[in-house]
Design a protein around this motif. Sequence first.
Motif, PDB file in Angstrom:
ATOM      1  N   ALA A 142      56.826 -11.502 -38.456  1.00 45.17           N
ATOM      2  CA  ALA A 142      55.957 -10.599 -37.706  1.00 45.17           C
ATOM      3  C   ALA A 142      56.279  -9.183 -38.161  1.00 45.17           C
ATOM      4  O   ALA A 142      57.444  -8.835 -38.349  1.00 45.17           O
ATOM      5  N   GLN A 172      57.577 -17.749 -41.218  1.00 44.52           N
ATOM      6  CA  GLN A 172      56.693 -16.619 -40.974  1.00 44.52           C
ATOM      7  C   GLN A 172      57.488 -15.401 -40.540  1.00 44.52           C
ATOM      8  O   GLN A 172      58.633 -15.502 -40.122  1.00 44.52           O
ATOM      9  N   THR A 211      57.710 -14.018 -26.759  1.00 42.07           N
ATOM     10  CA  THR A 211      56.384 -13.723 -27.317  1.00 42.07           C
ATOM     11  C   THR A 211      55.432 -13.398 -26.167  1.00 42.07           C
ATOM     12  O   THR A 211      55.650 -12.473 -25.429  1.00 42.07           O
ATOM     13  N   ASP A 228      52.184 -12.648 -38.055  1.00 42.68           N
ATOM     14  CA  ASP A 228      52.190 -12.183 -36.670  1.00 42.68           C
ATOM     15  C   ASP A 228      52.424 -10.677 -36.628  1.00 42.68           C
ATOM     16  O   ASP A 228      52.825 -10.073 -37.623  1.00 42.68           O
ATOM     17  N   THR A 263      51.335 -20.554 -35.300  1.00 40.50           N
ATOM     18  CA  THR A 263      52.723 -20.248 -35.656  1.00 40.50           C
ATOM     19  C   THR A 263      53.185 -21.269 -36.683  1.00 40.50           C
ATOM     20  O   THR A 263      52.931 -22.459 -36.548  1.00 40.50           O
ATOM     21  N   SER A 312      49.921 -17.275 -33.322  1.00 41.52           N
ATOM     22  CA  SER A 312      50.327 -15.948 -33.790  1.00 41.52           C
ATOM     23  C   SER A 312      49.086 -15.088 -33.994  1.00 41.52           C
ATOM     24  O   SER A 312      47.957 -15.571 -33.913  1.00 41.52           O
ATOM     25  N   ALA A 341      59.884 -18.702 -31.262  1.00 40.27           N
ATOM     26  CA  ALA A 341      58.525 -18.862 -30.743  1.00 40.27           C
ATOM     27  C   ALA A 341      58.585 -19.527 -29.363  1.00 40.27           C
ATOM     28  O   ALA A 341      58.271 -20.697 -29.194  1.00 40.27           O
TER      29      ALA A 341
END
Length: 125
Positions: free
Chosen positions: A54, A52, A36, A84, A48, A43, A31
């Motif tokens: 994405a 997690q 990003t 995300d 965030t 996110s 992150a």
Amino acid sequence: MRRFLVTALAALAVQGQAATYSLQRVSHYNAVRAQTDRTPQISACGPTQRGQIALSRDLLRKVGCGARVRVTVNGRSHVYVVNDTMHPRYRRTADILVSRTSTARKLGVSKGTLTVLRKGTPYQG
């Protein structure tokens, strides 16, 4: 014996209901702005957070924000929270948040499977 069979059949029925998707690409990211956008602490589905993942937009529309998913790569499984999304050019892809760039490089890119353990809220993006 009968009790065991009923329990085993019930477990199989529950497993049969879980949606499973093959992933063409499983990668890892950090992150940070370089990986990003200009707001790495935010996110697509909220702030965030640790643990997690994405997903490509095609998968995110199917499983939703906040979904709990199991990702299996090379026989090893981990559970993540979908929080995300990725660039629209990706399809059937997952990107797992890790804390260090060296860890992301070490883990590399693979193929795998994604199993939905609990669906999330619909993604509107």
